[in-house]
Design an enzyme around this catalytic site. Structure first.
Site, mmCIF file in Angstrom:
data_model
loop_
_atom_site.group_PDB
_atom_site.id
_atom_site.type_symbol
_atom_site.label_atom_id
_atom_site.label_comp_id
_atom_site.label_asym_id
_atom_site.label_seq_id
_atom_site.Cartn_x
_atom_site.Cartn_y
_atom_site.Cartn_z
ATOM 1 N N HIS A 9 -67.438 2.383 -13.528
ATOM 2 C CA HIS A 9 -66.974 3.182 -14.695
ATOM 3 C C HIS A 9 -65.438 2.662 -14.757
ATOM 4 O O HIS A 9 -64.929 2.605 -16.128
ATOM 5 C CB HIS A 9 -66.838 4.674 -14.235
ATOM 6 N N LYS B 153 -78.794 16.757 -14.241
ATOM 7 C CA LYS B 153 -79.015 16.414 -13.230
ATOM 8 C C LYS B 153 -78.347 17.298 -12.179
ATOM 9 O O LYS B 153 -77.761 18.541 -12.493
ATOM 10 C CB LYS B 153 -78.126 15.147 -12.624
ATOM 11 N N ARG C 150 -75.210 -1.850 -18.797
ATOM 12 C CA ARG C 150 -75.207 -2.722 -17.484
ATOM 13 C C ARG C 150 -76.289 -3.593 -17.482
ATOM 14 O O ARG C 150 -76.342 -4.725 -17.262
ATOM 15 C CB ARG C 150 -75.369 -1.614 -16.148
ATOM 16 N N SER D 285 -74.055 5.754 -9.755
ATOM 17 C CA SER D 285 -73.686 6.839 -9.054
ATOM 18 C C SER D 285 -74.770 7.197 -7.884
ATOM 19 O O SER D 285 -74.430 7.591 -6.785
ATOM 20 C CB SER D 285 -73.284 8.005 -9.662
HETATM 21 N N1 COA Z 1 -70.787 1.472 -13.708
HETATM 22 C C1 COA Z 1 -71.435 2.293 -12.934
HETATM 23 N N2 COA Z 1 -72.498 2.902 -13.251
HETATM 24 C C2 COA Z 1 -72.575 3.339 -14.515
HETATM 25 C C3 COA Z 1 -72.007 2.600 -15.461
HETATM 26 C C4 COA Z 1 -70.830 1.655 -15.087
HETATM 27 N N3 COA Z 1 -70.163 1.039 -16.010
HETATM 28 N N4 COA Z 1 -72.530 3.171 -16.612
HETATM 29 C C5 COA Z 1 -73.335 3.927 -16.455
HETATM 30 N N5 COA Z 1 -73.438 4.222 -14.995
HETATM 31 C C6 COA Z 1 -74.657 4.827 -14.268
HETATM 32 C C7 COA Z 1 -73.888 6.291 -13.757
HETATM 33 O O1 COA Z 1 -73.291 6.285 -12.268
HETATM 34 C C8 COA Z 1 -75.137 7.105 -13.775
HETATM 35 O O2 COA Z 1 -76.149 6.756 -12.653
HETATM 36 P P1 COA Z 1 -77.030 7.654 -12.043
HETATM 37 O O3 COA Z 1 -77.847 8.331 -12.907
HETATM 38 O O4 COA Z 1 -77.786 6.762 -11.021
HETATM 39 O O5 COA Z 1 -76.017 9.082 -11.268
HETATM 40 C C9 COA Z 1 -76.038 6.527 -14.895
HETATM 41 O O6 COA Z 1 -75.558 5.326 -15.176
HETATM 42 C C10 COA Z 1 -75.772 7.347 -16.323
HETATM 43 O O7 COA Z 1 -74.689 8.221 -16.090
HETATM 44 P P2 COA Z 1 -73.548 8.414 -17.084
HETATM 45 O O8 COA Z 1 -72.942 7.187 -17.772
HETATM 46 O O9 COA Z 1 -72.470 9.163 -16.372
HETATM 47 O O10 COA Z 1 -74.201 9.324 -18.116
HETATM 48 P P3 COA Z 1 -75.144 10.298 -17.816
HETATM 49 O O11 COA Z 1 -76.305 9.680 -18.276
HETATM 50 O O12 COA Z 1 -75.055 10.991 -16.891
HETATM 51 O O13 COA Z 1 -74.313 11.150 -19.147
HETATM 52 C C11 COA Z 1 -74.036 12.363 -21.108
HETATM 53 C C12 COA Z 1 -74.955 11.515 -20.154
HETATM 54 C C13 COA Z 1 -73.260 13.280 -20.467
HETATM 55 C C14 COA Z 1 -73.229 11.344 -21.962
HETATM 56 C C15 COA Z 1 -75.076 12.932 -22.198
HETATM 57 O O14 COA Z 1 -76.123 13.931 -21.535
HETATM 58 C C16 COA Z 1 -74.521 13.954 -22.948
HETATM 59 O O15 COA Z 1 -73.893 13.474 -23.897
HETATM 60 N N6 COA Z 1 -74.573 15.336 -22.684
HETATM 61 C C17 COA Z 1 -74.027 16.424 -23.511
HETATM 62 C C18 COA Z 1 -75.075 17.207 -24.202
HETATM 63 C C19 COA Z 1 -75.400 16.556 -25.276
HETATM 64 O O16 COA Z 1 -74.732 16.136 -26.356
HETATM 65 N N7 COA Z 1 -76.814 16.096 -25.418
HETATM 66 C C20 COA Z 1 -77.363 15.508 -26.598
HETATM 67 C C21 COA Z 1 -77.184 13.963 -26.441
HETATM 68 S S1 COA Z 1 -77.843 13.317 -27.783
#
Ligand code: COA
Length: 158
Positions: free
Chosen positions: A17, A41, A90, A128
């Protein structure tokens, strides 16, 4: 001023990140790291902990701000006056979910663009949840997270 929002759960923030945040900080005048309060989550770290860890680890980047958001991401971006969302890609396996997310967000807010960046290749396999699992099972995560995150993981998992 060119601004971008980088949303995620950040449970916890990893070097992957941080790599992306650094890249965005070179491209935009301001990067808003938006830590999701509402998540399907079950986070290991609560919102305040995830915010504190993210803030501590990007403090050296002066044009990066870390904030919490709840509700729809596009509503948060609109209220903040930001029309670019950054997400990381990724591997091919990220594409399907990211394509759905970007398409749904575009349908809801057509003027908001989603921009994808790729992290440095040494971070391409980090997530993560894997970092949490390695830490929980006593493995060394120092190559994947900053020292303060490693310390927080150690404290959490013993
Ligand atoms: N390096 C390391 N890990 C990364 C990464 C990077 N560059 N990019 C993504 N990841 C990983 C994260 O660690 C995470 O891993 P995990 O699931 O094993 O814990 C996974 O990829 C995705 O996580 P993250 O990028 O934090 O996104 P998320 O999927 O948890 O978050 C939101 C998604 C919060 C952006 C999305 O749910 C959202 O917009 N929510 C708000 C409500 C909304 O608007 N909903 C409608 C959406 S259409």
């Amino acid at each position: 001023m060119r601004r971008v929002v980088y949303p995620g759960t950040f449970d916890p923030i990893t070097n992957g990140h941080i790599d992306l945040i650094g890249r965005a900080a070179c491209l935009f005048d301001q990067v808003v790291v938006a830590v999701a309060a509402d998540t399907h989550k079950h986070p290991t770290f609560d919102l305040e902990e995830r915010l504190a860890l993210a803030r501590g680890t990007v403090a050296h980047l002066t044009n990066v701000q870390v904030t919490a958001f709840s509700g729809l991401l596009v509503s948060f971006a609109e209220a903040a006056g930001i029309n670019v969302i950054m997400r990381g890609l990724r591997a091919v396996s990220d594409f399907e979910f990211e394509f759905q997310l970007a398409s749904m967000n575009r349908r809801m807010s057509p003027h908001i663009e989603t921009l994808f960046l790729t992290p440095a290749e040494q971070y391409a396999f980090i997530s993560s949840s894997l970092v949490r699992e390695v830490s929980r099972l006593g493995g060394d995560v120092s190559a994947f997270v900053p020292p303060e995150v490693r310390a927080a993981l150690r404290e959490r998992f013993g």
